[in-house]
Write a protein that holds these residues in place. Structure first.
Motif, mmCIF file in Angstrom:
data_model
loop_
_atom_site.group_PDB
_atom_site.id
_atom_site.type_symbol
_atom_site.label_atom_id
_atom_site.label_comp_id
_atom_site.label_asym_id
_atom_site.label_seq_id
_atom_site.Cartn_x
_atom_site.Cartn_y
_atom_site.Cartn_z
ATOM 1 N N ASP A 4 0.822 -1.217 0.000
ATOM 2 C CA ASP A 4 0.000 0.000 0.000
ATOM 3 C C ASP A 4 0.851 1.259 0.000
ATOM 4 O O ASP A 4 0.404 2.328 -0.442
ATOM 5 C CB ASP A 4 -0.923 0.010 1.225
ATOM 6 N N LEU A 5 2.105 1.174 0.529
ATOM 7 C CA LEU A 5 2.980 2.346 0.600
ATOM 8 C C LEU A 5 3.925 2.430 -0.585
ATOM 9 O O LEU A 5 4.683 3.406 -0.703
ATOM 10 C CB LEU A 5 3.787 2.313 1.907
ATOM 11 N N GLY A 6 3.914 1.421 -1.444
ATOM 12 C CA GLY A 6 4.820 1.422 -2.579
ATOM 13 C C GLY A 6 5.635 0.146 -2.628
ATOM 14 O O GLY A 6 5.498 -0.746 -1.783
ATOM 15 N N ALA A 7 6.506 0.066 -3.605
ATOM 16 C CA ALA A 7 7.302 -1.147 -3.796
ATOM 17 C C ALA A 7 8.331 -1.301 -2.681
ATOM 18 O O ALA A 7 8.949 -0.329 -2.242
ATOM 19 C CB ALA A 7 8.002 -1.094 -5.151
ATOM 20 N N THR A 8 8.507 -2.529 -2.235
ATOM 21 C CA THR A 8 9.573 -2.837 -1.292
ATOM 22 C C THR A 8 10.083 -4.233 -1.625
ATOM 23 O O THR A 8 9.690 -4.835 -2.633
ATOM 24 C CB THR A 8 9.093 -2.716 0.167
ATOM 25 N N MET A 9 10.958 -4.769 -0.782
ATOM 26 C CA MET A 9 11.537 -6.078 -1.049
ATOM 27 C C MET A 9 10.849 -7.119 -0.180
ATOM 28 O O MET A 9 10.467 -6.840 0.969
ATOM 29 C CB MET A 9 13.041 -6.044 -0.766
ATOM 30 N N GLY A 10 10.700 -8.322 -0.701
ATOM 31 C CA GLY A 10 10.053 -9.389 0.040
ATOM 32 C C GLY A 10 10.688 -9.636 1.396
ATOM 33 O O GLY A 10 10.006 -10.028 2.347
ATOM 34 N N LEU A 11 12.001 -9.413 1.516
ATOM 35 C CA LEU A 11 12.710 -9.611 2.779
ATOM 36 C C LEU A 11 12.102 -8.790 3.911
ATOM 37 O O LEU A 11 12.190 -9.169 5.083
ATOM 38 C CB LEU A 11 14.182 -9.224 2.590
ATOM 39 N N ASN A 12 11.482 -7.668 3.578
ATOM 40 C CA ASN A 12 10.975 -6.750 4.593
ATOM 41 C C ASN A 12 9.576 -7.103 5.091
ATOM 42 O O ASN A 12 9.076 -6.453 6.012
ATOM 43 C CB ASN A 12 10.942 -5.326 4.028
ATOM 44 N N LEU A 13 8.951 -8.099 4.491
ATOM 45 C CA LEU A 13 7.562 -8.420 4.791
ATOM 46 C C LEU A 13 7.448 -9.770 5.490
ATOM 47 O O LEU A 13 8.364 -10.608 5.420
ATOM 48 C CB LEU A 13 6.749 -8.429 3.496
ATOM 49 N N GLU A 14 6.323 -9.968 6.178
ATOM 50 C CA GLU A 14 6.046 -11.220 6.902
ATOM 51 C C GLU A 14 7.112 -11.496 7.959
ATOM 52 O O GLU A 14 7.464 -12.652 8.204
ATOM 53 C CB GLU A 14 5.963 -12.401 5.909
ATOM 54 N N ARG A 15 7.590 -10.426 8.565
ATOM 55 C CA ARG A 15 8.635 -10.571 9.582
ATOM 56 C C ARG A 15 8.067 -10.344 10.980
ATOM 57 O O ARG A 15 6.953 -9.844 11.156
ATOM 58 C CB ARG A 15 9.780 -9.583 9.317
ATOM 59 N N GLU A 16 8.839 -10.673 11.979
ATOM 60 C CA GLU A 16 8.402 -10.545 13.376
ATOM 61 C C GLU A 16 8.283 -9.070 13.781
ATOM 62 O O GLU A 16 8.854 -8.179 13.131
ATOM 63 C CB GLU A 16 9.401 -11.260 14.280
ATOM 64 N N PRO A 17 7.556 -8.771 14.892
ATOM 65 C CA PRO A 17 7.359 -7.380 15.310
ATOM 66 C C PRO A 17 8.647 -6.621 15.615
ATOM 67 O O PRO A 17 8.695 -5.404 15.422
ATOM 68 C CB PRO A 17 6.488 -7.519 16.567
ATOM 69 N N ARG A 18 9.700 -7.299 16.069
ATOM 70 C CA ARG A 18 10.940 -6.577 16.365
ATOM 71 C C ARG A 18 11.537 -5.984 15.091
ATOM 72 O O ARG A 18 12.137 -4.908 15.135
ATOM 73 C CB ARG A 18 11.941 -7.501 17.075
ATOM 74 N N PHE A 19 11.397 -6.665 13.979
ATOM 75 C CA PHE A 19 11.873 -6.128 12.708
ATOM 76 C C PHE A 19 11.130 -4.837 12.387
ATOM 77 O O PHE A 19 11.737 -3.813 12.050
ATOM 78 C CB PHE A 19 11.656 -7.167 11.597
ATOM 79 N N ASN A 20 9.817 -4.865 12.489
ATOM 80 C CA ASN A 20 9.018 -3.689 12.153
ATOM 81 C C ASN A 20 9.223 -2.553 13.139
ATOM 82 O O ASN A 20 9.162 -1.374 12.767
ATOM 83 C CB ASN A 20 7.537 -4.078 12.101
#
Length: 604
Positions: free
Chosen positions: A376-392
């Motif tokens: 929704d915010l634009g293109a990013t890399m798959g590595l940045n998604l579906e990660r644990e809350p500490r990453f975010n």
């Protein structure tokens, strides 16, 4: 050493409370003589505070040996002093950042205090006893800091005569003897220290919980492979590290029972911390709208909240605009320095949302993690998604929000391609070398467009989450009570919003053997204690630093102008170097020159 430690002109320090914050700030107030320093209770208290002033400032990237010098991040500040450490550019003749002289000065000053405080008129005996306990704690703590950096230390067990002959200088003790001396000092101090700070203005001063926690950390280090014969699986690095009488300065024989001693000390520290009301920081009621996710909010404020329930010891000196927060935040009109970039190593260390390593989670698209994904915010890399809350909570990536105050704005959309708002553009400084920015330790309500730090908080020297992981590691390495070890790791995991070890690992074969649990507790430390001054030492004590600190680090292609160009794993062109000698720091050559019997560390 410098006339065993050069005579210290007395600098007396007093405490102040700034901006109504409840923690100790240390500033100098010059007094010319020791007699003046002990002439009344206020002067004596000021002298005691001056004994604390030798504690290294851990949040200062410029002068901290262990904050930004491992493989967690790469910064745009390679011109600063600290950057010589990851490049391996330090020697005995030029140690760059060395605590040797300052810490021995601090130890000497503590003994001066202990030897003079009884003569202070109008100071009651219970206060004298407390003050001596604080000084004894600092003597133990400063010896520990020396031990951690240099290995076996010169034990200063008294106030030595500054005019003593070189022939009478004490020499380095064995590592194990150094440990025993420090344990004795910390245990002695803890008997007379309060469980908690007596008042809010005493925050940052020694308590019995702090003393026991330092002891626990030190014994964990002492049981680790570097100082314990290489551990179960490796050879010792110190077979030829002998004194002039042939004594082995660091044991080359593995002793499993050192892990038991460490585990017992960790449990003792955990129990006394519980009695003091210290608990994991959860269910935050901190008055902030962001992060909006409650788990991410807990994680973001775990120590940024100066009233955090988790902090065992906070270092309270004020931060400047050239320290950690402003170095980490996105630049704006010349404010903030946009330069602390998490590396691919740390990014891939964080778990998936299912609490598994990204390479082990069958639900995670590991093979395509570098692919471009639309959000929704634009293109990013798959590595940045579906990660644990500490990453975010702790990592800012391309097309994500960074919570920070800019006028009416409470968050900014970060983009890191070459010509984007926070890309390198044409700058030679103040850019992220990896295409990511760090958010951990940055207050979401930090006001950016001013040349002052709007949010100060005590930097976490020790917090409960570390103690839990220390205890778990010691139990795992001792090879017994894996269930309890998992329970304490799970306390940290649950707060982080991910499944317990058994919930996460059972579907892929379980985690019940020592080797698997060792990997898990080390990965938990890497994640939970990210950018808290631990990894520099952890990689060394595990005797694996050469596997991580000897290669250039990786991030995104920050010169890329398009998504396709930017989202390409690229080596950061800042050299990294590590050799076997770098497991320990060099004793300054100037000290060796003054006393040729003082044994230098191997390789220097």
């Amino acid at each position: 050493m410098k006339k065993l430690i050069t005579y210290l002109t007395v600098i007396v320090i007093f405490s102040t409370v700034f901006s109504c914050e409840d923690y100790l700030e240390i500033v100098p107030d010059e007094r010319p003589t020791e007699e003046d320093a002990f002439r009344n209770p206020n002067a004596a208290l000021g002298y005691l505070y001056s004994c604390y002033s030798y504690i290294p400032k851990q949040r200062s990237g410029t002068s901290s040996i262990d904050l930004m010098t491992a493989d967690e991040i790469v910064t745009a500040f390679e011109h600063e002093t600290f950057a010589k450490f990851p490049r391996g550019e330090y020697t005995a003749s030029s140690p760059v950042i060395s605590y040797w002289d300052d810490l021995y000065k601090g130890i000497r000053q503590c003994y001066i205090f202990i030897n003079n405080v009884d003569a202070v008129a109008d100071l009651d005996n219970s206060t004298k006893t407390l003050y001596k306990a604080e000084a004894n704690f600092l003597i133990g703590y400063y010896h520990f800091l020396l031990l951690r950096m240099y290995g076996p230390v010169v034990i200063a067990d008294q106030q030595f005569d500054i005019n003593m002959s070189v022939a009478d200088y004490p020499l380095r003790s064995t590592y194990d003897a150094s440990i025993d001396f420090i344990v004795e000092k910390l245990d002695e101090a803890s008997q007379d220290l309060p469980l908690q700070p007596v008042s809010q203005s005493d925050y940052g001063r020694a308590t019995s919980v702090i003393a026991k926690s330092v002891k626990a950390r030190m014994l964990l280090y002492a049981a680790s492979p570097l100082f314990n014969g290489g551990g179960q699986d490796m050879a010792s690095l110190y077979g030829n590290f002998l004194d002039d009488e042939g004594n082995q300065l660091i044991s080359t024989t593995y002793n499993k029972e050192k892990w038991k001693r460490a585990a017992d000390a960790c449990k003792e520290a955990i129990d006394i911390a519980g009695a003091a009301g210290i608990e994991l920081y959860e269910n935050s009621t901190y008055n902030s709208d962001l992060p909006s996710d409650p788990i991410e909010k807990d994680l973001r404020y775990v120590f940024v909240d100066k009233n955090s329930s988790e902090i065992i010891w906070g270092e309270t000196r004020k931060e400047t605009i050239y320290d950690f927060q402003f170095k980490s935040t996105p630049t704006v009109s010349g404010f903030a320095w946009n330069g602390v970039g998490p590396t691919l190593t740390i990014l891939e260390s964080f778990y998936t949302k299912n609490g598994l390593p990204i390479s082990k989670d069958p639900e995670y698209n590991y093979g395509n993690r570098y692919n471009i994904v639309d959000t929704d915010l634009g293109a990013t890399m798959g590595l940045n998604l579906e990660r644990e809350p500490r990453f975010n909570a702790w990592i800012s990536y391309h097309n994500s929000y960074y919570e920070v105050i800019r006028g009416a704005e409470k968050q900014v959309l970060t983009q890191y391609r070459r010509n984007d708002n926070y890309g390198i553009q044409g700058r030679s400084n103040n850019y992220t070398p990896t295409g990511y920015l760090n958010k951990k330790g940055v207050a979401p309500e930090l006001v950016q467009n001013q040349y002052s730090v709007s949010v100060n908080y005590p930097w976490p020297v020790i917090r409960l989450g570390e103690l839990y992981l220390n205890y778990a590691e010691a139990l795992i390495e001792y090879g017994q009570d894996f269930s309890t070890a998992k329970d304490y790791i799970d306390k940290v995991r649950t707060r982080a919003g991910i499944p317990t070890i058994d919930e996460a690992w059972n579907p892929i074969g379980g985690a019940n053997d020592q080797s698997t649990l060792r990997d898990i507790v080390r990965q938990e430390r890497t994640i939970e204690l990210y950018l808290e001054n631990h990894r520099f030492w952890d990689l060394r004590r595990w005797q694996i630093a050469d596997q991580y600190l000897n290669d250039n680090l990786q991030g995104m292609n920050i010169q890329g102008e398009t998504d396709e160009e930017f989202f390409r794993v690229t080596e950061v062109q800042f050299p990294r170097s590590f050799s076997q000698r770098n497991f320990l720091m060099p004793i300054p050559q100037s000290e060796i020159n003054k006393n040729e019997l003082l044994i230098q560390n191997p390789g220097y």
